[in-house]
Write a protein that holds these residues in place. Structure first.
Motif, short mmCIF file in Angstrom:
data_model
loop_
_atom_site.label_atom_id
_atom_site.label_comp_id
_atom_site.label_asym_id
_atom_site.label_seq_id
_atom_site.Cartn_x
_atom_site.Cartn_y
_atom_site.Cartn_z
N SER A 271 0.84 -1.20 0.00
CA SER A 271 0.00 0.00 0.00
C SER A 271 0.87 1.25 0.00
N TYR A 272 1.91 1.25 0.82
CA TYR A 272 2.83 2.38 0.81
C TYR A 272 3.52 2.52 -0.54
N ALA A 273 3.86 1.40 -1.16
CA ALA A 273 4.53 1.45 -2.46
C ALA A 273 3.61 2.05 -3.52
N VAL A 274 2.32 1.70 -3.48
CA VAL A 274 1.37 2.26 -4.44
C VAL A 274 1.31 3.78 -4.31
N LEU A 275 1.20 4.26 -3.09
CA LEU A 275 1.14 5.71 -2.90
C LEU A 275 2.44 6.38 -3.28
N GLU A 276 3.55 5.72 -3.03
CA GLU A 276 4.85 6.28 -3.42
C GLU A 276 4.92 6.47 -4.93
N ARG A 277 4.29 5.59 -5.69
CA ARG A 277 4.29 5.73 -7.15
C ARG A 277 3.43 6.90 -7.61
N HIS A 278 2.33 7.14 -6.93
CA HIS A 278 1.35 8.11 -7.43
C HIS A 278 1.38 9.45 -6.69
N VAL A 279 1.49 9.42 -5.39
CA VAL A 279 1.48 10.65 -4.59
C VAL A 279 2.52 10.53 -3.47
N PRO A 280 3.79 10.60 -3.81
CA PRO A 280 4.84 10.35 -2.82
C PRO A 280 4.79 11.28 -1.63
N ASP A 281 4.33 12.50 -1.82
CA ASP A 281 4.30 13.43 -0.69
C ASP A 281 3.26 13.03 0.36
N ALA A 282 2.28 12.23 -0.05
CA ALA A 282 1.19 11.89 0.87
C ALA A 282 1.70 11.17 2.10
#
Length: 390
Positions: A271-282
């Motif tokens: 899940s963290y990896a998915v967000l890192e791909r799309h919205v890393p600042d989140a």
């Protein structure tokens, strides 16, 4: 008599005038008997709430007008705000002027129809303003305490949605789940395709989609994909089965994964990896536990929505829409907006008041026969007690 503002079809309003005595507070009935003995007065009631709300008086005014008409008693309504206006805590919403004898036993019932609607409209507006480009569907009816509450919530969602459209040009609530209240959203019918039960009946997600499409071939198809815990696999299988619908933008997958597990293919690390791909600042910003759960946790998280969108797009289905449901309240919508989660539609009942104590509306008399008088501590209700009659 001024027409009611709700646009609701003409039908019996509940409780009916002859049932008022059974449903009103006993001390109001005793007061009415006392007034009959000692003489009537013309009074002015101020109605207010203790928290900010959107003014949503339509159903209350419908019922009050019908009840007073049945008594052949004239009264006056003075609104301080238009329907859908923001009102601060403690600000008088409206004034009711008329016979004390005929108004006193109606307070219990008209307040029931005001407070919850005003709070629900406020919450609906907040959700829609957080995600102005996302369509919402009101799916709360089965969580309501009866049909009367279900109508209040549908009406409130419509009022809140119109307010958000006016303020931020939002898409807002485009419909709801049943026919009885669909007219509040400009529709003749409720929206929806299938519950989880149809998938269990069919034995597979694809078969349930086939059954639905065969029964309703002219309708767009929205398919639940979490029944078997195969959100990605079943979504892609349905797309492969209905490529024409997928290409035409007439197919949607609905994510309704409960909070007890992750969407297929995800865990905390993924899940963290998915967000890192799309919205890393989140995930670099400080988040409280609730926000982190909405971003990377179990159920329908932001990571889950990005993940399913990734899989649909990479398989060649960019026009297949994602409908997200399960636990969407104002806070969850704000988190999804912060990371621009690729949601097309949200199905929600979470604009229902989460804190019922906040929904209590209050009425106090502020004038008797034209003479100002209000209990100590409520002098603020005398403010602006002579607004324009609508």
């Amino acid at each position: 008599m001024t027409p009611a503002p709700t646009g609701r079809p003409a039908r019996a309003l509940q409780p009916a005038p002859d049932a008022i005595e059974a449903w009103t507070d006993r001390y109001f009935l005793k007061t009415k008997q006392t007034i009959a003995r000692f003489g009537d007065k013309t009074v002015c009631y101020a109605l207010f709430m203790r928290r900010p709300v959107l003014f949503t008086p339509g159903l209350m005014l419908d019922w009050l007008r019908a009840a007073m008409a049945a008594r052949d008693s004239a009264f006056e309504v003075r609104l301080n705000y238009a329907e859908g206006d923001w009102v601060g805590a403690g600000e008088p919403l409206m004034y009711l002027i008329g016979s004390f004898y005929h108004l006193v036993d109606l307070e219990t019932l008209y307040l029931q129809k005001l407070g919850a609607a005003c709070v629900a409209a406020y919450n609906a507006c907040a959700m829609v303003e957080a995600l102005p480009r996302v369509a919402f569907i009101a799916m709360d009816a089965r969580h309501c305490a009866g049909t009367e509450m279900a109508e209040q919530m549908a009406y409130a969602a419509a009022v809140g949605s119109r307010a958000a459209r006016k303020r931020v040009n939002a898409v807002g609530f485009v419909g709801n789940a049943n026919d009885a209240t669909a007219h509040y959203f400009g529709r003749e019918r409720g929206l929806g395709t299938m519950p989880h039960a149809l998938i269990g009946y069919a034995g597979s997600t694809v078969r349930a989609a086939e059954m639905f499409h065969e029964t309703f071939p002219d309708e767009d198809l929205t398919v639940l994909v979490d029944y078997f815990g195969r959100e990605v696999s079943d979504a892609l299988d349905v797309c492969a089965r209905f490529p024409e619908l997928a290409a035409a933008g007439r197919l949607a997958v609905r994510l309704d994964t409960h909070g007890g597990r992750f969407v297929e293919g995800l865990d905390p690390q993924n899940s963290y990896a998915v967000l890192e791909r799309h919205v890393p600042d989140a995930i670099r910003h400080y988040r409280n536990e609730t926000e982190l759960r909405f971003l990377t946790g179990t159920g329908v998280s932001a990571a889950a929505i990005f993940w399913v969108r990734e899989k649909l797009d990479s398989a060649g289905y960019p026009k297949v829409r994602i409908v997200a449901s399960s636990g969407f309240n104002v806070e969850k919508c704000e988190v999804m907006a912060d990371v621009a989660a690729p949601i097309d539609v949200i199905g929600t009942g979470s604009y229902l008041p989460e804190n019922w104590r906040e929904t209590y509306a209050t009425a106090d008399i502020v004038e008797y026969d034209g003479v100002p008088s209000v209990k100590i501590g409520r002098e603020f209700l005398l403010k602006g007690r002579r607004p324009q009659t609508p």
